[in-house]
Design an enzyme around this catalytic site. Structure first.
Site, PDB file in Angstrom:
ATOM      1  N   LYS A 285       1.893   2.165  -5.078  1.00 22.06           N
ATOM      2  CA  LYS A 285       2.434   1.606  -6.336  1.00 22.06           C
ATOM      3  C   LYS A 285       1.513   1.890  -7.516  1.00 22.06           C
ATOM      4  O   LYS A 285       1.966   2.203  -8.618  1.00 22.06           O
ATOM      5  CB  LYS A 285       2.640   0.086  -6.196  1.00 22.06           C
ATOM      6  CG  LYS A 285       3.611  -0.307  -5.109  1.00 22.06           C
ATOM      7  CD  LYS A 285       3.680  -1.808  -4.924  1.00 22.06           C
ATOM      8  CE  LYS A 285       2.420  -2.428  -4.345  1.00 22.06           C
ATOM      9  NZ  LYS A 285       2.113  -2.037  -2.957  1.00 22.06           N
TER      10      LYS A 285
ATOM     11  N   HIS B 247      -4.718  -1.590  -5.808  1.00 25.20           N
ATOM     12  CA  HIS B 247      -3.900  -0.469  -6.295  1.00 25.20           C
ATOM     13  C   HIS B 247      -4.830   0.654  -6.746  1.00 25.20           C
ATOM     14  O   HIS B 247      -5.650   0.468  -7.639  1.00 25.20           O
ATOM     15  CB  HIS B 247      -2.998  -0.937  -7.449  1.00 25.20           C
ATOM     16  CG  HIS B 247      -1.976  -1.951  -7.022  1.00 25.20           C
ATOM     17  ND1 HIS B 247      -1.050  -2.498  -7.873  1.00 25.20           N
ATOM     18  CD2 HIS B 247      -1.723  -2.502  -5.813  1.00 25.20           C
ATOM     19  CE1 HIS B 247      -0.274  -3.336  -7.205  1.00 25.20           C
ATOM     20  NE2 HIS B 247      -0.678  -3.372  -5.950  1.00 25.20           N
TER      21      HIS B 247
ATOM     22  N   GLN C  49       1.988  -6.017  -3.175  1.00 24.23           N
ATOM     23  CA  GLN C  49       2.438  -6.158  -1.777  1.00 24.23           C
ATOM     24  C   GLN C  49       3.746  -5.368  -1.580  1.00 24.23           C
ATOM     25  O   GLN C  49       3.944  -4.368  -2.249  1.00 24.23           O
ATOM     26  CB  GLN C  49       2.604  -7.635  -1.383  1.00 24.23           C
ATOM     27  CG  GLN C  49       1.291  -8.401  -1.280  1.00 24.23           C
ATOM     28  CD  GLN C  49       0.728  -8.870  -2.609  1.00 24.23           C
ATOM     29  OE1 GLN C  49       1.411  -9.523  -3.368  1.00 24.23           O
ATOM     30  NE2 GLN C  49      -0.522  -8.556  -2.898  1.00 24.23           N
TER      31      GLN C  49
ATOM     32  N   ASP D  27       0.807  -1.224   0.000  1.00 24.83           N
ATOM     33  CA  ASP D  27       0.000   0.000   0.000  1.00 24.83           C
ATOM     34  C   ASP D  27       0.840   1.275   0.000  1.00 24.83           C
ATOM     35  O   ASP D  27       0.426   2.312   0.533  1.00 24.83           O
ATOM     36  CB  ASP D  27      -0.971   0.029   1.199  1.00 24.83           C
ATOM     37  CG  ASP D  27      -1.913  -1.159   1.174  1.00 24.83           C
ATOM     38  OD1 ASP D  27      -2.257  -1.611   0.068  1.00 24.83           O
ATOM     39  OD2 ASP D  27      -2.296  -1.634   2.261  1.00 24.83           O
TER      40      ASP D  27
HETATM   41  P1  GDP Z   1      -0.712   0.367  -3.535  1.00 29.70           P
HETATM   42  O1  GDP Z   1      -1.324  -0.890  -3.073  1.00 29.70           O
HETATM   43  O2  GDP Z   1       0.756   0.430  -3.279  1.00 29.70           O
HETATM   44  O3  GDP Z   1      -1.045   0.713  -4.968  1.00 29.70           O
HETATM   45  O4  GDP Z   1      -1.358   1.529  -2.632  1.00 29.70           O
HETATM   46  P2  GDP Z   1      -2.935   1.699  -2.277  1.00 29.70           P
HETATM   47  O5  GDP Z   1      -3.634   2.210  -3.469  1.00 29.70           O
HETATM   48  O6  GDP Z   1      -3.453   0.480  -1.615  1.00 29.70           O
HETATM   49  O7  GDP Z   1      -2.845   2.783  -1.129  1.00 29.70           O
HETATM   50  C1  GDP Z   1      -2.262   4.026  -1.326  1.00 29.70           C
HETATM   51  C2  GDP Z   1      -3.306   5.122  -1.064  1.00 29.70           C
HETATM   52  O8  GDP Z   1      -2.648   6.354  -0.979  1.00 29.70           O
HETATM   53  C3  GDP Z   1      -4.325   5.268  -2.182  1.00 29.70           C
HETATM   54  O9  GDP Z   1      -5.547   5.666  -1.625  1.00 29.70           O
HETATM   55  C4  GDP Z   1      -3.729   6.359  -3.046  1.00 29.70           C
HETATM   56  O10 GDP Z   1      -4.720   7.075  -3.778  1.00 29.70           O
HETATM   57  C5  GDP Z   1      -3.108   7.231  -1.993  1.00 29.70           C
HETATM   58  N1  GDP Z   1      -1.931   7.982  -2.429  1.00 29.70           N
HETATM   59  C6  GDP Z   1      -0.931   7.600  -3.252  1.00 29.70           C
HETATM   60  N2  GDP Z   1       0.027   8.541  -3.315  1.00 29.70           N
HETATM   61  C7  GDP Z   1      -0.381   9.550  -2.518  1.00 29.70           C
HETATM   62  C8  GDP Z   1       0.196  10.799  -2.120  1.00 29.70           C
HETATM   63  O11 GDP Z   1       1.295  11.185  -2.525  1.00 29.70           O
HETATM   64  N3  GDP Z   1      -0.536  11.561  -1.237  1.00 29.70           N
HETATM   65  C9  GDP Z   1      -1.742  11.170  -0.750  1.00 29.70           C
HETATM   66  N4  GDP Z   1      -2.372  11.958   0.100  1.00 29.70           N
HETATM   67  N5  GDP Z   1      -2.300   9.995  -1.101  1.00 29.70           N
HETATM   68  C10 GDP Z   1      -1.628   9.200  -1.955  1.00 29.70           C
HETATM   69  P1  IMO Z   2      -0.900  -4.118  -2.257  1.00 29.76           P
HETATM   70  O1  IMO Z   2      -0.430  -4.670  -3.582  1.00 29.76           O
HETATM   71  C1  IMO Z   2      -0.933  -4.591   2.058  1.00 29.76           C
HETATM   72  C2  IMO Z   2      -1.087  -8.691   3.599  1.00 29.76           C
HETATM   73  C3  IMO Z   2      -2.326  -9.148   4.326  1.00 29.76           C
HETATM   74  C4  IMO Z   2      -1.714 -10.132   5.297  1.00 29.76           C
HETATM   75  C5  IMO Z   2      -0.605 -10.780   4.499  1.00 29.76           C
HETATM   76  C6  IMO Z   2      -0.978 -12.120   3.866  1.00 29.76           C
HETATM   77  O2  IMO Z   2      -2.191  -3.394  -2.330  1.00 29.76           O
HETATM   78  O3  IMO Z   2       0.193  -3.364  -1.598  1.00 29.76           O
HETATM   79  P2  IMO Z   2      -2.499 -12.780   1.791  1.00 29.76           P
HETATM   80  O4  IMO Z   2      -3.953 -12.544   1.516  1.00 29.76           O
HETATM   81  O5  IMO Z   2      -1.586 -12.183   0.775  1.00 29.76           O
HETATM   82  O6  IMO Z   2      -2.174 -14.217   2.057  1.00 29.76           O
HETATM   83  O7  IMO Z   2      -2.224 -12.012   3.182  1.00 29.76           O
HETATM   84  O8  IMO Z   2      -0.284  -9.859   3.458  1.00 29.76           O
HETATM   85  N1  IMO Z   2      -1.305  -8.148   2.237  1.00 29.76           N
HETATM   86  C7  IMO Z   2      -1.210  -6.858   1.929  1.00 29.76           C
HETATM   87  N2  IMO Z   2      -0.989  -5.776   2.701  1.00 29.76           N
HETATM   88  N3  IMO Z   2      -1.047  -4.459   0.737  1.00 29.76           N
HETATM   89  C8  IMO Z   2      -1.247  -5.521  -0.061  1.00 29.76           C
HETATM   90  O9  IMO Z   2      -1.219  -5.447  -1.403  1.00 29.76           O
HETATM   91  C9  IMO Z   2      -1.373  -6.795   0.537  1.00 29.76           C
HETATM   92  N4  IMO Z   2      -1.589  -8.043   0.064  1.00 29.76           N
HETATM   93  C10 IMO Z   2      -1.530  -8.860   1.116  1.00 29.76           C
HETATM   94  O10 IMO Z   2      -2.976  -8.084   4.973  1.00 29.76           O
HETATM   95  O11 IMO Z   2      -1.103  -9.434   6.358  1.00 29.76           O
HETATM   96 MG    MG Z   3      -2.898  -1.537  -1.851  1.00 29.45          MG
END
Ligand code: GDP
Ligand code: IMO
Ligand code: MG
Length: 427
Positions: free
Chosen positions: A16, A41, A223, A13
Site C-alpha cells: 500500500k 508502509h 492492514q 503488507d
Molecule cells: P504495506 O504495509 O502494504 O505498505 O506493505 P509493506 O511495505 O509492509 O510491504 C511490502 C514490501 O514489498 C515492501 O518492502 C515494498 O518495498 C515491497 N514492494 C512493494 N511493491 C513491490 C513490487 O512490485 N515488487 C517488489 N519486489 N517489492 C515490492
Molecule cells: P500494514 O499496514 C500485516 C497483524 C498482526 C496481528 C494482527 C493484530 O503494514 O499492512 P495488532 O497489533 O494490529 O493488534 O495485531 O494484525 N497486523 C498486520 N499484519 N500488516 C500490517 O499492517 C499489520 N498490522 C497488524 O501481525 O496478526
Molecule cells: Mg506493512
C-alpha cells in the site's frame, strides 16, 4: 481521481505504501483513516528506503497535505520519533496534520497489549504489541485520551486518572505489573504535546474543503481486509476496520464523496501473526517467496507466512470494499516458478466445494484450497514498465485474476522502487 480509497485486499503488507506514494504525486491530500503504528508502509524512492508507521505515505511530496485522521490511534512518542527520523533525512513535514479526535496510545495500552498476549499463551493473536487493541477498547469504552486532550493539561491529567483507576487494578492484580502514576504519564505526554501542537486540528473540515475545491484526496488504508475486525478471520484480526467503508468514519467524509476504491493485492499472499491461512505454503515454493520477496515485517521484523494467491479471499475483498480496480504488486517475485497456482475454490472437511469464503470459522479453519495451475515464466521482469514487455505467461496470470475477480488490474508492481511499475491508471 478526486476521492480515492486505497486499501489492502489481503492480510496486510500488500504494498500500500508504494502505491499510495505513487498516486500521491497526483494528490493534494493523503489521509490515513484507521490503525496506528502497527502498520509499516515502505517506500523506496531514488534508492532511499522509508518505513512509515502512522505518517501517511504522501509525505515525500512537500506540497501534499498528510492527514492522520480521527479513526487512527496514535502513539505520541512514536509519532514524535517518526517525525524526527524523517526530518533528519531532509523530509519536509509542514504538510502534516493530526485530527484532534484521533485516540492516543498510552504507555498502559502497550503494557496491556503485551500482557494480554502472554496470558493468551498458545491462543495468542501475534499482535504487533503496539497497544492498538487496548487503545481501541478504551475508545469504545469512552475512557480514551484524544489528541485534542494534549492541548488542555488539566483535562489530560484528569482523563488519564479516570482511565488508570481501573487499569491499575488490572495491571497489579491480574498481571503483577507495577501501578502507574497518572501525573507522571501526563507530564510525559505534555512533552510530546509541545512537539505535536502545531499539527493538531479539525481534519474533517480540511478534507471537506479540499474536496469542494475539486482537489484530489487519497485515503490510505492500513492492514488488510482479512484483518478487519468485523469481516476478517476473527479473533486473529486487528482492532479496526481496514475496509474501504472505514475511510468515511475514519476521516469524517460521507460515502457519496468517494469516487474510486483501489484494492492492493500481492501477486501471492502473505500473513504475519497467527490465524488461518488456507493457501499457506510450508515448502520450497514458500521459502522462495520469502527469499525473493524479502518477506520480513516492516514493523516487527517477523518472517511473513507465504502462500499462493487466494482468489476467494480476493473476491471477498472486492465485495466488502466495492473495489473498482486492483493494484497487483510483486509480480516480479513470481518469475522463475515453473508453474504458479491460484486457489479458485476451497474444499471443506466434508468434501464440499466452495466458491465463496465461508462465514463460519469452523468451516474456514478446515478448508483446503483447490488450485488452478498456470504456466510460469522465467524472464526477470524487475523494473518492467510496459504491459507489452510482460512475458506472455505473466500476462495470462494477470488476466486470469482480472477475470476471476471481475475488476481490472490497473497497476502492476515489478520491483521495490517507485518507478518499478506498470501504470495503466492514467491511460
Ligand atoms: P504495506 O504495509 O502494504 O505498505 O506493505 P509493506 O511495505 O509492509 O510491504 C511490502 C514490501 O514489498 C515492501 O518492502 C515494498 O518495498 C515491497 N514492494 C512493494 N511493491 C513491490 C513490487 O512490485 N515488487 C517488489 N519486489 N517489492 C515490492
Ligand atoms: P500494514 O499496514 C500485516 C497483524 C498482526 C496481528 C494482527 C493484530 O503494514 O499492512 P495488532 O497489533 O494490529 O493488534 O495485531 O494484525 N497486523 C498486520 N499484519 N500488516 C500490517 O499492517 C499489520 N498490522 C497488524 O501481525 O496478526
Ligand atoms: Mg506493512
Amino acid at each position: 481521481m478526486p476521492a480515492t480509497v486505497v486499501i489492502g485486499a489481503q492480510w496486510g503488507d500488500e504494498g500500500k505504501g508504494k502505491v499510495v506514494d505513487l498516486l500521491a504525486e497526483r494528490s493534494d491530500v493523503v489521509v490515513r483513516f484507521q490503525g496506528g503504528n502497527n502498520a509499516g508502509h515502505t517506500i523506496v524512492a531514488d534508492g532511499e528506503t522509508y518505513k512509515l508507521h502512522v505518517i501517511p505515505s504522501g509525505i515525500l511530496y512537500p506540497d501534499t497535505l498528510c492527514v492522520i485522521g480521527n479513526g487512527t490511534v496514535v502513539d505520541p512518542g512514536g509519532l514524535c520519533r517518526e517525525i524526527r527520523g524523517l526530518e533528519e533525512r531532509g523530509v519536509d513535514l509542514t504538510g502534516l496534520r493530526l485530527s484532534g479526535n484521533a485516540h492516543l496510545i498510552m504507555p498502559y495500552h502497550i503494557m496491556l497489549d503485551g500482557a494480554a498476549e502472554m496470558r493468551l499463551g498458545r491462543f495468542s493473536i501475534g499482535t504487533t504489541r503496539r497497544g492498538i487493541g487496548p487503545c481501541y477498547q478504551d475508545k469504545a469504552a469512552r475512557i480514551g485520551i484524544r489528541a485534542q486532550d494534549l492541548l488542555d493539561p488539566k483535562i489530560l491529567v484528569r482523563k488519564i486518572e479516570i482511565a488508570l483507576d481501573a487499569k491499575n487494578e488490572v495491571l497489579e492484580r491480574l498481571y503483577q505489573l507495577p501501578r502507574l502514576d497518572p501525573a507522571k504519564i501526563a507530564s510525559e505526554q505534555l512533552e510530546y504535546a509541545d512537539r505535536l501542537r502545531p499539527f493538531i486540528g479539525d481534519s474533517s473540515l480540511l478534507i471537506d474543503r479540499a474536496l469542494r475545491a475539486g482537489e484530489n484526496v487519497l485515503f490510505e488504508g492500513a492492514q488488510g481486509t482479512m484483518l478487519d475486525i468485523d469481516h476478517g478471520t476473527y479473533p486473529f484480526v486487528t482492532s479496526s476496520n481496514p475496509i474501504a467503508g472505514a475511510a468515511c468514519t475514519g476521516a469524517g467524509v460521507g460515502p457519496t464523496r468517494i469516487d474510486r476504491v483501489l484494492g492492493v493485492a500481492k501477486a501471492y499472499v502473505t500473513r504475519v501473526g497467527e490465524g488461518p491461512f488456507p493457501t499457506e505454503l510450508d515448502d520450497a515454493d514458500g521459502r522462495r517467496m520469502i527469499e525473493r520477496g524479502r518477506e520480513f515485517g516492516t514493523t516487527t521484523g517477523r518472517q511473513r507466512r507465504c502462500g499462493w494467491l487466494d482468489l476467494l479471499a480476493l473476491r471477498y475483498a472486492v465485495r466488502l470494499s466495492g473495489i473498482t480496480e486492483l493494484a497487483l504488486t510483486k509480480l516480479d517475485v513470481l518469475s522463475g516458478f515453473p508453474v504458479v497456482r491460484v486457489s479458485d475454490e476451497y474444499e471443506t472437511r466434508d468434501g464440499e466445494r466452495l466458491s465463496e469464503l465461508p462465514y463460519h470459522q469452523t468451516v474456514f479453519h478446515g478448508c483446503r484450497p483447490v488450485y488452478r495451475e498456470i504456466a510460469g515464466w522465467d524472464e526477470d521482469i524487475e523494473g518492467c514498465r510496459e504491459i507489452a514487455d510482460l512475458p506472455r505467461n505473466a500476462l495470462a496470470y494477470v488476466e486470469a485474476i482480472t477475470e476471476a475477480v471481475e475488476v481490472p488490474v490497473t497497476l502492476i508492481g515489478t520491483g521495490q522502487g517507485r518507478a518499478d511499475v506498470i501504470d495503466q491508471v492514467g491511460r
